[in-house]
Design a protein around this motif. Sequence first.
Motif, PDB file in Angstrom:
ATOM      1  N   UNK A 219       0.861  -1.304   0.235  1.00  0.00           N
ATOM      2  CA  UNK A 219       0.044  -0.090   0.083  1.00  0.00           C
ATOM      3  C   UNK A 219       0.800   1.365   0.018  1.00  0.00           C
ATOM      4  N   UNK A 220       1.981   1.259   0.816  1.00  0.00           N
ATOM      5  CA  UNK A 220       2.786   2.414   0.742  1.00  0.00           C
ATOM      6  C   UNK A 220       3.303   2.685  -0.370  1.00  0.00           C
ATOM      7  N   UNK A 221       4.087   1.671  -1.188  1.00  0.00           N
ATOM      8  CA  UNK A 221       4.706   1.898  -2.427  1.00  0.00           C
ATOM      9  C   UNK A 221       3.783   2.199  -3.452  1.00  0.00           C
ATOM     10  N   UNK A 222       2.431   1.881  -3.680  1.00  0.00           N
ATOM     11  CA  UNK A 222       1.455   2.247  -4.414  1.00  0.00           C
ATOM     12  C   UNK A 222       1.008   3.462  -4.182  1.00  0.00           C
ATOM     13  N   UNK A 223       1.403   4.351  -3.124  1.00  0.00           N
ATOM     14  CA  UNK A 223       0.742   5.519  -2.734  1.00  0.00           C
ATOM     15  C   UNK A 223       1.825   6.476  -2.508  1.00  0.00           C
ATOM     16  N   UNK A 224       3.067   6.425  -2.842  1.00  0.00           N
ATOM     17  CA  UNK A 224       4.025   7.231  -2.516  1.00  0.00           C
ATOM     18  C   UNK A 224       3.846   8.688  -3.074  1.00  0.00           C
ATOM     19  N   UNK A 225       3.277   8.872  -4.093  1.00  0.00           N
ATOM     20  CA  UNK A 225       3.155  10.068  -4.713  1.00  0.00           C
ATOM     21  C   UNK A 225       1.962  10.883  -4.095  1.00  0.00           C
ATOM     22  N   UNK A 226       1.167  10.242  -3.199  1.00  0.00           N
ATOM     23  CA  UNK A 226       0.188  11.013  -2.439  1.00  0.00           C
ATOM     24  C   UNK A 226       0.902  11.708  -1.106  1.00  0.00           C
ATOM     25  N   UNK A 227       0.773  13.020  -1.248  1.00  0.00           N
ATOM     26  CA  UNK A 227       1.230  13.794   0.029  1.00  0.00           C
ATOM     27  C   UNK A 227       0.527  13.580   1.453  1.00  0.00           C
TER      28      UNK A 227
END
Length: 321
Positions: A219-227
């Motif tokens: 989940x972290x890797x898939x959402x890194x772009x989310x500030x």
Amino acid sequence: MVSASELPVQERFDWFSDTLSREVVPTALSTARPAEFQAEAAVLDLGGLRTATLGFSPLDSRRTPALIRRGDPGQYQLGLMRCGTASLAQQRNECEVGPGDILIWDTSRPSDVRTASEDGLVRLAMLQLPREAIPLPTDRLAQLLARRIPGHEGVAAVLTTFVNALENHGGQCSREQLRQLGTTAVDLVAACLAQHLAAEDHLPAEVRTRALLQRIHAFIDHNLADPELTPSAIAARHHISVRTLHQLFRQQGEGESVQARIRRRRLERCRADLARPALSAHPVQVIAARWGFSGPSVFSRTFRRMYGVSPSEFRELSVGA
């Protein structure tokens, strides 16, 4: 990866049949066009279990009682379809799967498989798992034999991502690292099967915990772009408290906090982009924002602390090398 293309045409089908019987399980294969047959295979040892990456022209496969008596590793074998389709019959169950789907079969039971591809090779990634490694009741697992498991949702999606990473990067890992990855593979397979049996309570607590951690990492890797990727958001998404999330990272010996992992993974993505000549015209701050950093000054300080040079200096050294 070993390819049949290196062999004379008349030997290719026999080579693949022998390789499959030796490296996977004794199986009777047949194909409609043996003179046009193509195949390739690669095997990765994870210490107690193996992965096989296979590509082959459409064929049929039968595992009969006689072949089981001839050789049975006592495994559950899990396949992730890449290209083409496959139909599997076993234990009075039957299914048809396509790209992205997962299926599982038992080497100790007779089975029939038919594969097809309209364009090119059938491609399949396979995990060979000792039966005793899966901590679920045998009678419950029998319900999933020759059943289609969609690979794009739930724990199955995490498992699919993990298998993809194994294929791409497993050859770069040490023997000990591969053994650790093998443990993770078993946990994810068990969690995936338990989810489809609605039987997660049957899993040992340690297995459930490790599988949850793998889902959080994905989940972290898939959402890194989310500030807005914060411990609170991660905990809410996985239906746990923030305190439990932090305890999970500490208890599993991660050696870094939740925030530290987010920061490290963002830095690794930024570093990779800065080293790409194709992105050399993109301003540093654009790349930083793309991966969730709140501002250029924060990114520059964090990058220098991690890598010892500024982002601009790193890009100049990398692209100019």
